[in-house]
Design a protein around this motif. Structure first.
Motif, PDB file in Angstrom:
ATOM      1  N   LYS A 196      35.706   7.343  51.578  1.00 35.01           N
ATOM      2  CA  LYS A 196      36.362   7.907  52.922  1.00 35.01           C
ATOM      3  C   LYS A 196      35.959   6.958  54.114  1.00 35.01           C
ATOM      4  O   LYS A 196      34.636   6.476  54.192  1.00 35.01           O
ATOM      5  CB  LYS A 196      35.942   9.412  53.497  1.00 35.01           C
ATOM      6  N   ILE A 197      36.814   6.458  54.803  1.00 36.29           N
ATOM      7  CA  ILE A 197      36.558   5.426  56.136  1.00 36.29           C
ATOM      8  C   ILE A 197      37.066   6.174  57.232  1.00 36.29           C
ATOM      9  O   ILE A 197      38.237   6.552  57.423  1.00 36.29           O
ATOM     10  CB  ILE A 197      37.606   4.262  55.764  1.00 36.29           C
ATOM     11  N   LEU A 198      36.252   5.997  58.282  1.00 35.14           N
ATOM     12  CA  LEU A 198      36.548   6.443  59.545  1.00 35.14           C
ATOM     13  C   LEU A 198      36.646   5.351  60.584  1.00 35.14           C
ATOM     14  O   LEU A 198      35.808   4.477  60.511  1.00 35.14           O
ATOM     15  CB  LEU A 198      35.140   7.241  60.185  1.00 35.14           C
ATOM     16  N   ILE A 199      37.849   5.238  61.202  1.00 35.89           N
ATOM     17  CA  ILE A 199      38.136   4.347  62.159  1.00 35.89           C
ATOM     18  C   ILE A 199      37.828   5.012  63.634  1.00 35.89           C
ATOM     19  O   ILE A 199      38.456   5.909  63.799  1.00 35.89           O
ATOM     20  CB  ILE A 199      39.642   3.861  62.123  1.00 35.89           C
ATOM     21  N   TYR A 200      36.871   4.241  64.423  1.00 35.73           N
ATOM     22  CA  TYR A 200      36.618   4.960  65.645  1.00 35.73           C
ATOM     23  C   TYR A 200      36.938   4.200  66.799  1.00 35.73           C
ATOM     24  O   TYR A 200      36.469   3.127  66.983  1.00 35.73           O
ATOM     25  CB  TYR A 200      34.918   5.085  65.551  1.00 35.73           C
ATOM     26  N   ALA A 201      37.729   4.513  67.674  1.00 37.63           N
ATOM     27  CA  ALA A 201      38.556   3.977  68.434  1.00 37.63           C
ATOM     28  C   ALA A 201      37.842   4.218  69.976  1.00 37.63           C
ATOM     29  O   ALA A 201      37.738   5.443  70.301  1.00 37.63           O
ATOM     30  CB  ALA A 201      39.914   3.996  68.453  1.00 37.63           C
ATOM     31  N   ASP A 202      38.356   3.197  70.909  1.00 40.63           N
ATOM     32  CA  ASP A 202      38.255   3.769  72.310  1.00 40.63           C
ATOM     33  C   ASP A 202      39.499   4.294  72.800  1.00 40.63           C
ATOM     34  O   ASP A 202      40.546   4.214  72.191  1.00 40.63           O
ATOM     35  CB  ASP A 202      38.129   2.153  73.076  1.00 40.63           C
ATOM     36  N   ARG A 203      39.495   4.997  74.041  1.00 42.96           N
ATOM     37  CA  ARG A 203      40.665   5.683  74.465  1.00 42.96           C
ATOM     38  C   ARG A 203      41.580   5.058  75.396  1.00 42.96           C
ATOM     39  O   ARG A 203      42.624   5.929  75.608  1.00 42.96           O
ATOM     40  CB  ARG A 203      40.071   7.206  75.022  1.00 42.96           C
ATOM     41  N   ASP A 204      41.523   4.031  75.656  1.00 46.44           N
ATOM     42  CA  ASP A 204      42.537   3.129  76.431  1.00 46.44           C
ATOM     43  C   ASP A 204      43.680   2.909  75.367  1.00 46.44           C
ATOM     44  O   ASP A 204      43.827   2.736  74.248  1.00 46.44           O
ATOM     45  CB  ASP A 204      41.976   2.166  77.400  1.00 46.44           C
ATOM     46  N   VAL A 205      44.742   2.183  76.117  1.00 47.94           N
ATOM     47  CA  VAL A 205      45.884   1.587  75.180  1.00 47.94           C
ATOM     48  C   VAL A 205      45.286   0.664  74.312  1.00 47.94           C
ATOM     49  O   VAL A 205      45.877   0.325  73.106  1.00 47.94           O
ATOM     50  CB  VAL A 205      46.904   1.034  76.423  1.00 47.94           C
ATOM     51  N   ASP A 206      44.491  -0.453  74.689  1.00 47.90           N
ATOM     52  CA  ASP A 206      43.824  -1.426  73.780  1.00 47.90           C
ATOM     53  C   ASP A 206      43.179  -0.623  72.245  1.00 47.90           C
ATOM     54  O   ASP A 206      43.462  -1.156  71.461  1.00 47.90           O
ATOM     55  CB  ASP A 206      42.945  -1.967  74.348  1.00 47.90           C
ATOM     56  N   GLY A 207      42.487   0.250  72.869  1.00 46.45           N
ATOM     57  CA  GLY A 207      41.873   1.202  71.519  1.00 46.45           C
ATOM     58  C   GLY A 207      42.881   1.808  70.942  1.00 46.45           C
ATOM     59  O   GLY A 207      42.739   1.791  69.540  1.00 46.45           O
ATOM     60  N   ILE A 208      43.795   2.364  71.431  1.00 42.02           N
ATOM     61  CA  ILE A 208      44.686   3.189  70.467  1.00 42.02           C
ATOM     62  C   ILE A 208      45.657   2.286  69.797  1.00 42.02           C
ATOM     63  O   ILE A 208      45.883   2.384  68.401  1.00 42.02           O
ATOM     64  CB  ILE A 208      45.935   3.681  71.445  1.00 42.02           C
ATOM     65  N   THR A 209      46.046   1.212  70.285  1.00 42.39           N
ATOM     66  CA  THR A 209      46.673   0.005  69.424  1.00 42.39           C
ATOM     67  C   THR A 209      45.969  -0.540  68.589  1.00 42.39           C
ATOM     68  O   THR A 209      46.322  -0.954  67.214  1.00 42.39           O
ATOM     69  CB  THR A 209      47.512  -1.011  70.336  1.00 42.39           C
ATOM     70  N   SER A 210      44.834  -0.943  68.755  1.00 41.08           N
ATOM     71  CA  SER A 210      43.882  -1.190  67.778  1.00 41.08           C
ATOM     72  C   SER A 210      43.791  -0.277  66.657  1.00 41.08           C
ATOM     73  O   SER A 210      43.753  -1.031  65.314  1.00 41.08           O
ATOM     74  CB  SER A 210      42.147  -1.497  68.491  1.00 41.08           C
ATOM     75  N   LEU A 211      43.443   1.013  66.749  1.00 38.95           N
ATOM     76  CA  LEU A 211      43.295   1.779  65.723  1.00 38.95           C
ATOM     77  C   LEU A 211      44.710   1.875  64.879  1.00 38.95           C
ATOM     78  O   LEU A 211      44.769   2.212  63.752  1.00 38.95           O
ATOM     79  CB  LEU A 211      43.483   3.189  66.677  1.00 38.95           C
ATOM     80  N   ALA A 212      45.937   1.830  65.664  1.00 38.33           N
ATOM     81  CA  ALA A 212      47.296   1.997  64.938  1.00 38.33           C
ATOM     82  C   ALA A 212      47.533   0.751  63.787  1.00 38.33           C
ATOM     83  O   ALA A 212      47.694   0.853  62.691  1.00 38.33           O
ATOM     84  CB  ALA A 212      48.525   1.939  65.986  1.00 38.33           C
ATOM     85  N   VAL A 213      46.874  -0.357  64.242  1.00 39.38           N
ATOM     86  CA  VAL A 213      46.949  -1.776  63.487  1.00 39.38           C
ATOM     87  C   VAL A 213      46.114  -1.480  62.323  1.00 39.38           C
ATOM     88  O   VAL A 213      46.639  -1.705  61.165  1.00 39.38           O
ATOM     89  CB  VAL A 213      46.969  -2.850  64.018  1.00 39.38           C
ATOM     90  N   LEU A 214      44.735  -1.137  62.447  1.00 42.77           N
ATOM     91  CA  LEU A 214      44.032  -1.067  61.467  1.00 42.77           C
ATOM     92  C   LEU A 214      44.334   0.082  60.529  1.00 42.77           C
ATOM     93  O   LEU A 214      44.221   0.230  59.191  1.00 42.77           O
ATOM     94  CB  LEU A 214      42.464  -1.256  61.687  1.00 42.77           C
ATOM     95  N   TYR A 215      44.632   1.155  61.157  1.00 43.46           N
ATOM     96  CA  TYR A 215      44.959   2.518  60.400  1.00 43.46           C
ATOM     97  C   TYR A 215      45.921   2.275  59.483  1.00 43.46           C
ATOM     98  O   TYR A 215      45.946   2.419  58.167  1.00 43.46           O
ATOM     99  CB  TYR A 215      45.140   3.634  61.381  1.00 43.46           C
ATOM    100  N   ASN A 216      47.181   1.674  59.881  1.00 42.59           N
ATOM    101  CA  ASN A 216      48.389   1.594  59.074  1.00 42.59           C
ATOM    102  C   ASN A 216      48.173   0.353  58.051  1.00 42.59           C
ATOM    103  O   ASN A 216      48.505   0.582  56.984  1.00 42.59           O
ATOM    104  CB  ASN A 216      49.386   0.886  59.938  1.00 42.59           C
TER     105      ASN A 216
END
Length: 657
Positions: A80-100
């Motif tokens: 099980k992998i957890l992606i832990y992101a910052d809460r600004d637009v940079d963090g959210i897009t970082s999360l979306a790219v790696l999560y997908n």
């Protein structure tokens, strides 16, 4: 009016004429580039026509190989992998790219964005996901300063891969499984200014490449000329060996290949050998690098899987990169220009973003300016109001029902953010007058009690623009006994470096040299204020505080027209380190001056010279209206804008002639 220093670069007219003849580009575009230090014809072509094939190899980032092999192991072992992101637009897009990417590869992946816990990793969140059997944590757009939290994760038996772009702590990196951050001192990545989403994109790209047929295999590039052979050996597209070979005896097979008349040569061991004819007058080493460049371009064009990955993610990278205000030069320019092209072709493929673009752009093009002024503030509103997951879910939504629901919620959060921002500006401005000496303090430190969090950084940025000095704003939580702060700085003053000199007073801190966050005990704020003011006094000179305006070039009033405006689009996207050009007009008059705006703070006027008049606005200048006379002459600095099918000037500064 403030007496700002105007800096106008001298341009070699003869060299300008030579470049015009060679490149066939508009004169105003070349003038702007020359003023900004982009001088050779090769640099100018690369700037105007950036190519995605010129993106740097992700494996040049330190710890990249280690990071992606660990992530791949977790995917294949169903950890099980957890992606832990910052809460600004940079963090959210970082999360979306790696999560997908991880999800597409079959990984068991979840994500988390902090709300009340503040910036970065939180031990209480780690406890929660330990109970959910998370084995691997990947941070995106955060983690580089989380030394204690990563030590705690290690004690729980959880491994952490840090992917970040912030400045690392000066006293050592966190003890993570691996750290991917271009700003790490030992990292030799050619470009240090990637946004968090740029780093996440690179990690995702490298992870995808681990599933390619050439992963971990040696690729040989040879240039053969007369009795000379130059060899370059690549592994994962990184040069691991290069040298000139003077003895052909060990290369009989290659000698036969290069003398064969066929372009492609059949070989029992390797079907991917291509013969390229070379120019006779080139140095053998340069020839080898030319072949290497062609090989890389061919790999990019021929790999449909990687092309699909690129097109599926680069729009998010453009969005996050612009929103994070990193320099839009070098690799970031390629990423943003490519991503904007895809967004404009079909932004509706992102269902949630489609709702935002339709509502707030109303069919106008998706530009860097539109992202900065309209899109990013809306997406950031969720994080500022402690609900960044709403924006993340909006971007990740894969059906219209959910996308619309998240959009409706996001709009409400944005309205709440505007109300909070107005209230906090009012409160902090009142407290600044009580707590600071705006004339003599080189840094302004203001502390408020029990205000709502979320917009402190915006308020600090506005104060920096108003006073021309670094600003630190605290909100004290009287129940917790702690204060959370936002810092914004000026050019030349590294705010993270300054915070590092007071770290014995701080609970935690992190960020960039111009913007940072910190947490401190309420009881230590006075001592912190005393020490940070001393640091600012020692390091901030009068020249640093004085506002300097770099002028790109002088124009004649006849050159201020629609054609010039259209020529300037070659320089887009505009943003940090590639700002909208600032021009000068000399000896003009003002006519039809009037006050505009809901708060009556701005001026509308016409700029006149030689029988021509051009409409203009001067934001925030209503207080100077009595200084402007109809018979007086002025030199002005301005940006060129387009409004209602006509050129309009945005006046930046004025000097009486």
């Amino acid at each position: 009016m403030q007496k700002n220093k105007w800096i106008l670069q001298d341009i070699d007219k003869e060299y300008l004429h030579t470049l015009q003849q060679e490149l066939n580009l508009p004169e105003v575009v070349l003038k702007v580039l020359l003023a900004r230090g982009v001088k050779s014809s090769c640099e100018i072509k690369d700037f105007i026509f950036p190519k995605k094939e010129e993106l740097f190899n992700p494996y040049l980032l330190g710890d990249m190989y280690k990071a992606v092999t660990r992530i791949k192991q977790a995917i294949e072992n169903k950890e099980k992998i957890l992606i832990y992101a910052d809460r600004d637009v940079d963090g959210i897009t970082s999360l979306a790219v790696l999560y997908n990417t991880i999800f597409t590869l079959g990984g068991d992946v979840v994500w988390y964005i902090p709300s009340d816990e503040g910036y970065g990793l939180s031990c209480s969140v780690l406890d929660k996901y330990k109970t959910e059997n998370v084995k691997l944590i990947i941070t995106v757009d955060c983690g580089i300063s989380a030394v204690a939290e990563i030590d705690y994760a290690n004690s729980l038996g959880m491994e952490v891969v840090v992917t970040d772009h912030h400045e690392p702590p000066q006293d050592g990196l966190p003890k993570a499984c691996c750290v991917v951050d271009p700003k790490v001192v030992t990292c030799n990545y050619p470009f240090k200014e990637l946004a968090g989403c740029g780093v996440s994109f690179k990690v995702s790209q490298a992870l995808m490449q681990t599933y390619g047929k050439y992963f971990d295999k040696e690729i040989a590039i040879l240039a053969v000329k007369n009795e000379r052979i130059y060899l370059i050996v690549l592994v994962n597209d990184v040069i691991v060996k290069e040298k000139e070979l003077l003895n052909k005896t060990d290369l009989t097979k290659f000698s036969k290949i290069v003398t064969n008349s066929k372009k492609y040569v059949e070989d029992t061991e390797n079907k991917d050998i291509e013969i390229i004819e070379i120019e006779e007058d080139k140095d053998i080493k340069q020839v080898a690098y030319d072949i290497l460049k062609r090989y890389r371009n061919k790999c990019f064009d021929d790999d449909g899987r990687m092309l699909e990955f690129f097109e599926n993610n680069i729009d998010l990278v453009a969005l996050g990169t612009v929103a994070d205000i990193v320099p839009l030069t070098n690799e970031n320019r390629i990423l943003v220009k490519s991503g904007l092209s895809i967004l404009n072709d079909n932004y509706s493929k992102r269902l949630g973003l489609g709702y935002i673009f339709e509502e707030y752009l109303k069919n106008s093009p998706v530009s860097a300016k539109a992202i900065s002024w309209k899109i990013a503030p809306i997406l950031n509103a969720a994080g500022r109001m402690g609900k960044a997951s709403v924006a993340a879910n909006l971007i990740l939504a894969d059906d219209n029902y959910n996308a619309n629901n998240f959009f409706v919620e996001l709009k409400k959060l944005n309205n709440d953010r505007k109300e909070l921002q107005n209230e906090n500006i009012k409160q902090f401005n009142a407290l600044l007058k009580q707590q600071c000496d705006t004339e003599n303090d080189n840094i302004l430190v203001v502390s408020a009690k029990n205000l709502m969090h979320g917009v402190t950084g915006i308020v600090a940025s506005q104060m920096v623009k108003l006073y021309g000095k670094p600003v630190i704003l605290f909100i004290e939580d009287l129940q917790k006994g702690e204060a959370t702060g936002a810092c914004r700085s000026i050019d030349g003053f590294d705010i993270v470096g300054a915070l590092d000199k007071t770290k014995d007073l701080l609970i935690k801190f992190g960020g960039h040299n111009q913007a940072a966050g910190l947490t401190i005990e309420n009881s230590k704020i006075d001592e912190f204020r005393k020490r940070i003011k001393k640091i600012a006094k020692d390091y901030i000179s009068t020249e640093m505080v004085a506002k300097k305006i770099n002028v790109d070039c002088e124009l004649k009033i006849t050159e201020v027209n629609k054609r010039t405006y259209n020529d300037l689009t070659l320089l887009e996207p505009f943003g940090a380190s590639n700002s909208v050009p600032i021009f000068m007009l000399r000896n003009v008059g003002f006519e039809e001056i009037s006050v505009i705006g809901q708060t009556q703070e701005h001026l509308k006027l016409k700029v006149c010279k030689d029988g021509m008049s051009i409409p203009a606005v001067f934001w925030g200048a209503a207080k100077y209206i009595d200084d402007f006379g109809y018979k007086q002459k002025y030199d002005i600095l301005f940006n060129m804008d387009f409004n209602r099918d006509a050129v309009q000037l945005i006046i930046m500064d004025v000097k009486i002639v």
